[in-house]
Design a protein around this motif. Structure first.
Motif, PDB file in Angstrom:
ATOM      1  N   MET A  75     103.219 -34.580 -38.515  1.00  0.00           N
ATOM      2  CA  MET A  75     104.593 -34.270 -38.121  1.00  0.00           C
ATOM      3  C   MET A  75     104.913 -34.901 -36.764  1.00  0.00           C
ATOM      4  O   MET A  75     105.992 -35.477 -36.574  1.00  0.00           O
ATOM      5  N   GLY A  76     103.987 -34.808 -35.845  1.00  0.00           N
ATOM      6  CA  GLY A  76     104.188 -35.421 -34.533  1.00  0.00           C
ATOM      7  C   GLY A  76     104.299 -36.940 -34.619  1.00  0.00           C
ATOM      8  O   GLY A  76     105.145 -37.545 -33.953  1.00  0.00           O
ATOM      9  N   LEU A  77     103.452 -37.550 -35.438  1.00  0.00           N
ATOM     10  CA  LEU A  77     103.545 -39.006 -35.623  1.00  0.00           C
ATOM     11  C   LEU A  77     104.873 -39.394 -36.246  1.00  0.00           C
ATOM     12  O   LEU A  77     105.502 -40.379 -35.844  1.00  0.00           O
ATOM     13  N   TRP A  78     105.311 -38.631 -37.231  1.00  0.00           N
ATOM     14  CA  TRP A  78     106.579 -38.936 -37.875  1.00  0.00           C
ATOM     15  C   TRP A  78     107.733 -38.803 -36.890  1.00  0.00           C
ATOM     16  O   TRP A  78     108.617 -39.660 -36.833  1.00  0.00           O
ATOM     17  N   THR A  85     113.014 -42.155 -27.644  1.00  0.00           N
ATOM     18  CA  THR A  85     112.485 -41.854 -26.320  1.00  0.00           C
ATOM     19  C   THR A  85     111.531 -40.672 -26.401  1.00  0.00           C
ATOM     20  O   THR A  85     111.585 -39.877 -27.340  1.00  0.00           O
ATOM     21  N   GLN A  86     110.685 -40.565 -25.379  1.00  0.00           N
ATOM     22  CA  GLN A  86     109.755 -39.438 -25.319  1.00  0.00           C
ATOM     23  C   GLN A  86     110.503 -38.115 -25.195  1.00  0.00           C
ATOM     24  O   GLN A  86     110.085 -37.099 -25.757  1.00  0.00           O
ATOM     25  N   GLN A  87     111.613 -38.150 -24.480  1.00  0.00           N
ATOM     26  CA  GLN A  87     112.393 -36.934 -24.307  1.00  0.00           C
ATOM     27  C   GLN A  87     112.941 -36.448 -25.648  1.00  0.00           C
ATOM     28  O   GLN A  87     112.879 -35.252 -25.944  1.00  0.00           O
ATOM     29  N   GLN A  88     113.446 -37.347 -26.465  1.00  0.00           N
ATOM     30  CA  GLN A  88     113.916 -36.967 -27.797  1.00  0.00           C
ATOM     31  C   GLN A  88     112.774 -36.404 -28.634  1.00  0.00           C
ATOM     32  O   GLN A  88     112.933 -35.388 -29.314  1.00  0.00           O
ATOM     33  N   ALA A  89     111.641 -37.067 -28.602  1.00  0.00           N
ATOM     34  CA  ALA A  89     110.491 -36.640 -29.398  1.00  0.00           C
ATOM     35  C   ALA A  89     110.029 -35.251 -28.977  1.00  0.00           C
ATOM     36  O   ALA A  89     109.749 -34.394 -29.829  1.00  0.00           O
ATOM     37  N   THR A 154      97.538 -28.816 -48.212  1.00  0.00           N
ATOM     38  CA  THR A 154      97.159 -30.193 -48.535  1.00  0.00           C
ATOM     39  C   THR A 154      98.390 -30.996 -48.939  1.00  0.00           C
ATOM     40  O   THR A 154      98.527 -32.168 -48.543  1.00  0.00           O
ATOM     41  N   LEU A 155      99.291 -30.389 -49.694  1.00  0.00           N
ATOM     42  CA  LEU A 155     100.545 -31.079 -50.051  1.00  0.00           C
ATOM     43  C   LEU A 155     101.389 -31.357 -48.810  1.00  0.00           C
ATOM     44  O   LEU A 155     101.984 -32.434 -48.688  1.00  0.00           O
ATOM     45  N   PHE A 156     101.437 -30.401 -47.890  1.00  0.00           N
ATOM     46  CA  PHE A 156     102.126 -30.628 -46.627  1.00  0.00           C
ATOM     47  C   PHE A 156     101.499 -31.798 -45.871  1.00  0.00           C
ATOM     48  O   PHE A 156     102.207 -32.632 -45.299  1.00  0.00           O
ATOM     49  N   ALA A 157     100.173 -31.860 -45.837  1.00  0.00           N
ATOM     50  CA  ALA A 157      99.482 -32.932 -45.114  1.00  0.00           C
ATOM     51  C   ALA A 157      99.799 -34.292 -45.722  1.00  0.00           C
ATOM     52  O   ALA A 157     100.099 -35.253 -45.000  1.00  0.00           O
ATOM     53  N   VAL A 158      99.744 -34.382 -47.037  1.00  0.00           N
ATOM     54  CA  VAL A 158     100.054 -35.642 -47.711  1.00  0.00           C
ATOM     55  C   VAL A 158     101.495 -36.057 -47.420  1.00  0.00           C
ATOM     56  O   VAL A 158     101.777 -37.223 -47.123  1.00  0.00           O
ATOM     57  N   ALA A 159     102.411 -35.094 -47.481  1.00  0.00           N
ATOM     58  CA  ALA A 159     103.820 -35.395 -47.224  1.00  0.00           C
ATOM     59  C   ALA A 159     104.050 -35.855 -45.784  1.00  0.00           C
ATOM     60  O   ALA A 159     104.721 -36.869 -45.542  1.00  0.00           O
ATOM     61  N   MET A 160     103.486 -35.133 -44.825  1.00  0.00           N
ATOM     62  CA  MET A 160     103.715 -35.481 -43.415  1.00  0.00           C
ATOM     63  C   MET A 160     103.072 -36.825 -43.045  1.00  0.00           C
ATOM     64  O   MET A 160     103.681 -37.634 -42.362  1.00  0.00           O
ATOM     65  N   LEU A 161     101.841 -37.033 -43.515  1.00  0.00           N
ATOM     66  CA  LEU A 161     101.193 -38.313 -43.219  1.00  0.00           C
ATOM     67  C   LEU A 161     101.900 -39.452 -43.947  1.00  0.00           C
ATOM     68  O   LEU A 161     102.017 -40.559 -43.408  1.00  0.00           O
ATOM     69  N   GLY A 162     102.383 -39.190 -45.155  1.00  0.00           N
ATOM     70  CA  GLY A 162     103.150 -40.205 -45.876  1.00  0.00           C
ATOM     71  C   GLY A 162     104.428 -40.565 -45.148  1.00  0.00           C
ATOM     72  O   GLY A 162     104.795 -41.740 -45.046  1.00  0.00           O
ATOM     73  N   LEU A 163     105.131 -39.549 -44.629  1.00  0.00           N
ATOM     74  CA  LEU A 163     106.337 -39.815 -43.848  1.00  0.00           C
ATOM     75  C   LEU A 163     106.023 -40.610 -42.579  1.00  0.00           C
ATOM     76  O   LEU A 163     106.780 -41.501 -42.196  1.00  0.00           O
TER      77      LEU A 163
END
Length: 172
Positions: A75-78, A85-89, A154-163
């Motif tokens: 989620m953080g990577l996405w 900007t870092q502020q937006q993130a 696990t489905l959440f992980a696949v979705a977030m890493l995929g995004l």
């Protein structure tokens, strides 16, 4: 990723022959290792100082935590790939995590929430983590009792890493 956009080094990374999946793994892996160490440290402190019981399987808890951390880091990577900007993130991540924590059942039991709020918690990975922590540490639950939480996270992980992977555009 967003910091590298701000300081201009993302263009240098983009022209290297490294694949974007390897770049993102390199960004994710150190924080995953640190998070797993912090989980162990936190459990140790909780057990030694606060006498928090650990009645369940620690390998089960660490296995679930490993997958959960992939969700949060993904989620953080996405977020860092879609913000400028870092502020937006930081603002987006803070906003999302505050909502997730408040709706997780950590402070207010999910059963006491209105029906619409209970339905919202189905899409909240923190709610599943809180449930597994309580179940393993306090009740001694087994994998068989928590298998659906493993499937969902696990489905959440696949979705977030995929995004995160699809959100990062490498242009060379």
């Amino acid at each position: 990723v967003v910091r590298e956009k701000e300081i201009g080094t993302i263009e240098q990374i983009n022209v290297t022959p490294i694949r974007k999946i390897h770049f993102l793994i390199g960004k994710l892996l150190p924080f995953w290792v640190i998070a797993m160490f912090e989980m162990g440290f936190g459990l140790t402190i909780g057990y030694l100082i606060f006498n928090i019981p650990i009645t369940g399987s620690l390998p089960l808890l660490f296995g679930y935590t490993a997958i959960y951390m992939l969700v949060v880091l993904g989620m953080g990577l996405w977020i860092s790939t879609v913000t400028d900007t870092q502020q937006q993130a930081m603002f987006v991540a803070w906003f999302v995590m505050v909502i997730f924590i408040l709706m997780s059942g950590l402070f207010t039991p999910i059963e006491n929430m209105p029906d619409w709020a209970q339905k919202l918690t189905w899409g909240n990975p923190v709610a599943y983590f809180v449930k597994v922590l309580r179940s393993v540490l306090l009740k001694g639950s087994t994998f068989a009792q928590l298998q659906w939480e493993f499937v969902k996270i696990t489905l959440f992980a696949v979705a977030m890493l995929g995004l995160a992977v699809t959100g990062y555009r490498k242009r060379s």
